[in-house]
Each structure stands twice: as structure tokens, then as C-alpha cells.
Design a protein around this motif. Structure first.
Motif, PDB file in Angstrom:
ATOM      1  N   VAL A  13       0.870  -1.175   0.000  1.00 26.32           N
ATOM      2  CA  VAL A  13       0.000   0.000   0.000  1.00 26.32           C
ATOM      3  C   VAL A  13       0.903   1.220   0.000  1.00 26.32           C
ATOM      4  CG1 VAL A  13      -1.755   1.303   1.254  1.00 26.32           C
ATOM      5  CG2 VAL A  13      -1.847  -1.195   1.227  1.00 26.32           C
ATOM      6  N   ALA A  14       0.865   2.005  -1.070  1.00 24.03           N
ATOM      7  CA  ALA A  14       1.684   3.203  -1.180  1.00 24.03           C
ATOM      8  C   ALA A  14       0.843   4.422  -0.830  1.00 24.03           C
ATOM      9  CB  ALA A  14       2.260   3.335  -2.585  1.00 24.03           C
ATOM     10  N   VAL A  15       1.366   5.268   0.043  1.00 21.63           N
ATOM     11  CA  VAL A  15       0.676   6.488   0.447  1.00 21.63           C
ATOM     12  C   VAL A  15       1.411   7.659  -0.196  1.00 21.63           C
ATOM     13  CG1 VAL A  15      -0.284   7.786   2.375  1.00 21.63           C
ATOM     14  CG2 VAL A  15       0.227   5.350   2.651  1.00 21.63           C
ATOM     15  N   LEU A  16       0.744   8.350  -1.106  1.00 21.36           N
ATOM     16  CA  LEU A  16       1.346   9.467  -1.828  1.00 21.36           C
ATOM     17  C   LEU A  16       1.048  10.769  -1.089  1.00 21.36           C
ATOM     18  CD1 LEU A  16       2.834  10.587  -4.331  1.00 21.36           C
ATOM     19  CD2 LEU A  16       0.595  10.705  -5.469  1.00 21.36           C
ATOM     20  N   VAL A  17       2.073  11.379  -0.496  1.00 19.74           N
ATOM     21  CA  VAL A  17       1.880  12.591   0.287  1.00 19.74           C
ATOM     22  C   VAL A  17       2.466  13.795  -0.443  1.00 19.74           C
ATOM     23  CG1 VAL A  17       1.863  11.346   2.472  1.00 19.74           C
ATOM     24  CG2 VAL A  17       4.022  12.241   1.598  1.00 19.74           C
ATOM     25  N   ALA A  78       2.869  -0.972  -6.503  1.00 16.21           N
ATOM     26  CA  ALA A  78       1.892  -1.031  -5.409  1.00 16.21           C
ATOM     27  C   ALA A  78       0.601  -1.687  -5.865  1.00 16.21           C
ATOM     28  CB  ALA A  78       1.602   0.378  -4.886  1.00 16.21           C
ATOM     29  N   GLY A  79      -0.031  -2.420  -4.947  1.00 10.56           N
ATOM     30  CA  GLY A  79      -1.355  -2.966  -5.229  1.00 10.56           C
ATOM     31  C   GLY A  79      -2.438  -1.945  -4.963  1.00 10.56           C
ATOM     32  N   THR A  80      -2.164  -1.040  -4.018  1.00  9.51           N
ATOM     33  CA  THR A  80      -3.093   0.029  -3.652  1.00  9.51           C
ATOM     34  C   THR A  80      -2.314   1.320  -3.466  1.00  9.51           C
ATOM     35  OG1 THR A  80      -4.626  -1.487  -2.529  1.00  9.51           O
ATOM     36  CG2 THR A  80      -4.745   0.830  -1.906  1.00  9.51           C
ATOM     37  N   VAL A  81      -2.854   2.408  -3.980  1.00  8.27           N
ATOM     38  CA  VAL A  81      -2.290   3.740  -3.765  1.00  8.27           C
ATOM     39  C   VAL A  81      -3.348   4.589  -3.067  1.00  8.27           C
ATOM     40  CG1 VAL A  81      -1.446   5.866  -4.834  1.00  8.27           C
ATOM     41  CG2 VAL A  81      -0.734   3.639  -5.744  1.00  8.27           C
ATOM     42  N   ILE A  82      -2.963   5.234  -1.980  1.00 13.77           N
ATOM     43  CA  ILE A  82      -3.886   6.089  -1.233  1.00 13.77           C
ATOM     44  C   ILE A  82      -3.339   7.505  -1.233  1.00 13.77           C
ATOM     45  CG2 ILE A  82      -4.982   6.515   1.003  1.00 13.77           C
ATOM     46  CD1 ILE A  82      -4.900   3.527   1.529  1.00 13.77           C
ATOM     47  N   VAL A  83      -4.203   8.474  -1.548  1.00 17.47           N
ATOM     48  CA  VAL A  83      -3.812   9.880  -1.636  1.00 17.47           C
ATOM     49  C   VAL A  83      -4.519  10.656  -0.528  1.00 17.47           C
ATOM     50  CG1 VAL A  83      -3.689  11.924  -3.098  1.00 17.47           C
ATOM     51  CG2 VAL A  83      -3.576   9.638  -4.140  1.00 17.47           C
ATOM     52  N   PRO A  84      -3.805  11.023   0.547  1.00 18.12           N
ATOM     53  CA  PRO A  84      -4.401  11.883   1.573  1.00 18.12           C
ATOM     54  C   PRO A  84      -4.560  13.311   1.061  1.00 18.12           C
ATOM     55  CG  PRO A  84      -2.440  10.717   2.379  1.00 18.12           C
ATOM     56  CD  PRO A  84      -2.450  10.601   0.894  1.00 18.12           C
ATOM     57  N   ALA A  85      -5.246  14.127   1.844  1.00 18.10           N
ATOM     58  CA  ALA A  85      -5.520  15.507   1.458  1.00 18.10           C
ATOM     59  C   ALA A  85      -4.300  16.399   1.639  1.00 18.10           C
ATOM     60  CB  ALA A  85      -6.675  16.054   2.291  1.00 18.10           C
ATOM     61  N   SER A  86      -4.297  17.498   0.910  1.00 17.19           N
ATOM     62  CA  SER A  86      -3.392  18.622   1.140  1.00 17.19           C
ATOM     63  C   SER A  86      -4.218  19.882   0.976  1.00 17.19           C
ATOM     64  CB  SER A  86      -2.232  18.635   0.148  1.00 17.19           C
ATOM     65  OG  SER A  86      -1.568  19.892   0.187  1.00 17.19           O
ATOM     66  N   HIS A  87      -4.488  20.561   2.061  1.00 14.83           N
ATOM     67  CA  HIS A  87      -5.299  21.772   1.971  1.00 14.83           C
ATOM     68  C   HIS A  87      -4.544  22.911   1.297  1.00 14.83           C
ATOM     69  CE1 HIS A  87      -8.392  19.722   3.934  1.00 14.83           C
ATOM     70  NE2 HIS A  87      -8.109  19.993   5.182  1.00 14.83           N
ATOM     71  N   PRO A 109      -2.334   0.499 -14.447  1.00 20.46           N
ATOM     72  CA  PRO A 109      -3.755   0.536 -14.824  1.00 20.46           C
ATOM     73  C   PRO A 109      -4.646  -0.359 -13.980  1.00 20.46           C
ATOM     74  CG  PRO A 109      -2.484  -0.720 -16.424  1.00 20.46           C
ATOM     75  CD  PRO A 109      -1.484  -0.065 -15.513  1.00 20.46           C
ATOM     76  N   ASP A 110      -4.076  -1.345 -13.305  1.00 16.58           N
ATOM     77  CA  ASP A 110      -4.877  -2.254 -12.481  1.00 16.58           C
ATOM     78  C   ASP A 110      -4.739  -1.972 -10.988  1.00 16.58           C
ATOM     79  OD1 ASP A 110      -5.767  -3.668 -14.754  1.00 16.58           O
ATOM     80  OD2 ASP A 110      -3.925  -4.859 -14.764  1.00 16.58           O
ATOM     81  N   THR A 111      -3.990  -0.944 -10.646  1.00 11.93           N
ATOM     82  CA  THR A 111      -3.778  -0.610  -9.240  1.00 11.93           C
ATOM     83  C   THR A 111      -5.034   0.009  -8.642  1.00 11.93           C
ATOM     84  OG1 THR A 111      -1.433  -0.215  -9.652  1.00 11.93           O
ATOM     85  CG2 THR A 111      -2.347   0.719  -7.634  1.00 11.93           C
ATOM     86  N   ARG A 112      -5.380  -0.400  -7.447  1.00 13.81           N
ATOM     87  CA  ARG A 112      -6.495   0.221  -6.731  1.00 13.81           C
ATOM     88  C   ARG A 112      -6.039   1.576  -6.199  1.00 13.81           C
ATOM     89  NH1 ARG A 112      -9.109  -3.060  -1.777  1.00 13.81           N
ATOM     90  NH2 ARG A 112      -6.962  -2.909  -1.032  1.00 13.81           N
ATOM     91  N   VAL A 113      -6.857   2.592  -6.407  1.00 16.79           N
ATOM     92  CA  VAL A 113      -6.500   3.952  -6.013  1.00 16.79           C
ATOM     93  C   VAL A 113      -7.609   4.509  -5.128  1.00 16.79           C
ATOM     94  CG1 VAL A 113      -5.783   6.228  -6.799  1.00 16.79           C
ATOM     95  CG2 VAL A 113      -5.318   4.231  -8.233  1.00 16.79           C
ATOM     96  N   ALA A 114      -7.228   5.109  -4.013  1.00 17.47           N
ATOM     97  CA  ALA A 114      -8.210   5.652  -3.073  1.00 17.47           C
ATOM     98  C   ALA A 114      -7.757   7.021  -2.598  1.00 17.47           C
ATOM     99  CB  ALA A 114      -8.388   4.720  -1.875  1.00 17.47           C
TER     100      ALA A 114
END
Length: 349
Positions: A13-17, A78-87, A109-114
Motif C-alpha cells: 500500500v503506497a501512500v502518496l503525500v 503497489a497494489g493500492t495507492v492512497i492519496v491523503p488531502a493537502s489543503h 492501470p490495475d492498481t487500486r487507487v483511493a
């Protein structure tokens, strides 16, 4: 929504900050996915890695920075990429800054993105939400709709699941979304254990509409709480709006209005959701035949259970049981049944 197989290697799970990231949103992803294990004390199910469009120091919206060692190269695996907020960034434009756009382009193209909170602006700007249902923080919905009119924005829910692409509302709704993804991957037992260990509810009722300020409010009053508690103890029997309203000595009209104000959805929709959750529990934890699961969960017939699980989860009861228990139901997956499903939902619509 598509169910995902749990029989796979530990997923990354990759978290893109980005600069301005909210520390809570970064923390909950690591905490919740990091707690997910095959069994208490067993092997971890996820590897959580933080990355940034440009590795190095990333400002938070608090008085500290985080040192991010990984760049966007980790997104490709990554199987999943999650993008937190940046105000700092999210509501400025419908176009992504160059480094962020390049990072998003590295996602397979098949990675789950949230997304969490206004991270949905990034997904929309990257074209991942075109024509899809999505949500974001209720305070940002007007700006989101202005920038991305082709996205089907739902301002009332805690999260949306479109299969490959998922979004959540405000910060705490990121908890709901992470638990939902863990539940989708590995079943309710694993997600519930994560929730217990982190002392959060495994599933919150309703949507974010209940948190939007209203001109008139009665804080601290749970008008329909007793009826909901009673309904959960009697899911196996038909339940009507009149009966539930009577538990609170209200008219049906008043009960329905106050129920929606408190929970964010209609009594009928809430009841179906509780019955689906009850069915999931029984399918995972017992060898009960599917027809019996349908009765115990209040759907009446296997065909009715199948219809509602297909609508909610995208799978039949037997397919769900195979995924999370590795066993087949004695009566098959009911694909050929033609029972009447109209009476199986148990009223309260």
C-alpha cells in the motif's frame, strides 16, 4: 463493487503525500493497514510505504515536517495507492502540478487507487473519476462540483467504492474507508480485529450528512437509537416502519425524518445494510446453508439474499463464502433460482 481475492502475497500500500498533508490522514493508513494480520499475532497482510512526488522533507499542515525517503517509483509496484488531502493544493485548480501529475501517471492501470478527504481532487484531476461516483469533505463539495462537473459527486456518504477507485469524505471517514478496503480484501473478521485493536467502530452508520451543520439542532439527543438497537436484535424477523416508529412512540413520518437526520440514510436502506453485514458474518463464521443464512439475516429466501449481496458487494453468497472461508455452500450459488425477491428485504423501506 468487485471483490478481491485474499489468497495473495503481502500487498504493498503506497501512500502518496504532498506538501500540506494532514498528519492524521497519513497516520491512519499506516495504523490500520499495518494492524491487518492473517490471525492475531500472525503475519502482516500489507506493507505500507510512504512516497512523495519528490522525495525529501514534506510539510504537513501542523508545525512539523515528515522525511519521505521514497519517490514515485514505488507507485508502479503497489497494489493500492492512497492519496491523503493537502489543503495547500487540492482546491486550487483542476490541473495537477507537474510532479504530482507525473507521480499519478506512474500508477499501473490495475492498481487500486483511493483518496482521503480532499485527496479526491487529485484523483479527479488525474482523470480517474470521470463519470464515476465520488465523495469528498462536505465543505469542499461546491468547489469540487465546480472544478469537476463530469464526476458524479455524492456529498452525503462517508465513502464510495467503484471497484478500482474509491473515495472518502473528511479525515475520520478515511478510517471507514481503510476498514472497508481491508474487509473487502480479507473479510469482516480481519477488519473487525483491526477495528478492535485501534478502538474504533468497525462500521459507522449513515453518511456525512449527519455532520453538516443545520439551522436547528438538538445535540446529544438520539431520537431513534432504541429502535435501531432493537432492530439489530431482531434482524431475522420482518420489520416495518410502523413497528420501528412505535418503539420510539413516534408517527412514521416523524420517525423517518429523525432517523434520516441522525443516521444519514432512510430506515429501509439502513436495515438492508445491517442484514447484509449479518449475512457476511454468518457466511464467514458458520457452515450454515445459504438459505438458512438468508432467514437468519432477515432476507427470507436465498434468492433475496443473493440479490442484495450482489447489489452491495458484487458477489453471490456462495462466492463470498469461497473467498473468505475457502469452502463451497452445499446448495451452490443460487444463480439459477427464480424465487420472488420482493418480500425478502423485511420491510422498513
Amino acid at each position: 463493487m468487485a471483490m478481491m481475492c485474499k489468497d495473495r502475497a503481502m500487498e504493498r500500500v503506497a501512500v502518496l503525500v504532498r506538501d500540506g498533508v494532514l498528519p492524521m490522514e497519513l497516520g491512519i493508513v499506516h495504523q490500520l493497514f499495518g494492524e491487518a494480520r492473517e490471525a492475531p499475532g500472525g503475519a502482516r497482510l500489507y506493507e505500507v510505504v510512504t512516497c512523495a512526488p519528490v522525495p525529501g522533507r514534506v510539510r504537513t499542515d501542523a508545525d512539523f515536517t515528515v522525511l519521505v525517503e521514497h519517490g514515485p517509483e514505488v507507485l508502479a509496484g503497489a497494489g493500492t495507492v492512497i492519496v491523503p488531502a493537502s489543503h495547500e493544493q487540492d482546491e486550487r485548480s483542476a490541473r495537477l502540478p507537474g510532479p504530482v501529475a507525473a507521480a499519478m501517471a506512474a500508477i499501473g492501470p490495475d492498481t487500486r487507487v483511493a483518496s482521503v478527504c480532499t485527496g479526491a481532487f487529485v484523483l479527479a484531476a488525474a482523470g480517474l473519476l470521470e463519470g464515476r461516483r465520488a465523495t469528498t469533505h462536505w465543505r469542499s463539495c461546491a468547489r469540487f462540483a465546480e472544478l469537476f462537473p463530469s464526476v458524479d459527486l455524492d456529498p452525503d456518504v462517508l465513502y464510495t467504492d467503484g471497484g478500482r477507485v474509491l473515495t472518502s469524505a473528511g479525515e475520520a471517514a478515511g478510517i471507514d474507508l481503510c476498514l472497508h478496503m481491508i474487509r473487502r480484501d480479507h473479510g469482516a473478521a480481519v477488519a473487525n480485529e483491526v477495528a478492535r485493536r485501534t478502538v474504533v467502530p468497525p462500521h459507522r452508520e449513515g453518511g456525512q450528512a449527519q455532520f453538516v451543520p443545520r439551522p436547528v439542532a438538538e445535540p446529544g439527543v438520539a431520537w431513534t437509537g432504541a429502535a435501531r438497537a432493537w432492530a439489530l436484535e431482531h434482524l431475522d424477523r420482518p420489520l416495518t416502519l410502523r413497528e420501528l416508529a412505535g418503539r420510539e412512540s413516534m408517527s412514521v413520518r416523524t420517525f423517518t425524518r429523525r432517523f434520516r437526520e441522525e443516521v444519514g440514510v432512510s430506515p429501509g436502506r439502513w436495515l438492508v445494510r445491517q442484514r447484509v453485514e449479518r449475512a457476511r458474518q454468518l457466511l464467514e463464521e458458520t457452515d450454515m446453508p445459504v438459505d438458512r443464512v438468508a432467514v437468519e439475516a432477515g432476507f427470507g429466501t436465498g434468492a433475496s439474499l443473493r440479490q442484495h449481496m450482489q447489489a452491495a458487494l458484487g458477489v453471490s453468497p456462495s462466492a463470498y463464502r469461497v473467498t473468505f472461508r475457502g469452502v463451497h455452500s452445499p446448495e451452490g450459488d443460487l444463480d439459477g433460482r427464480s424465487d420472488d425477491v420482493g418480500a425478502g428485504a423485511g420491510g422498513a423501506s
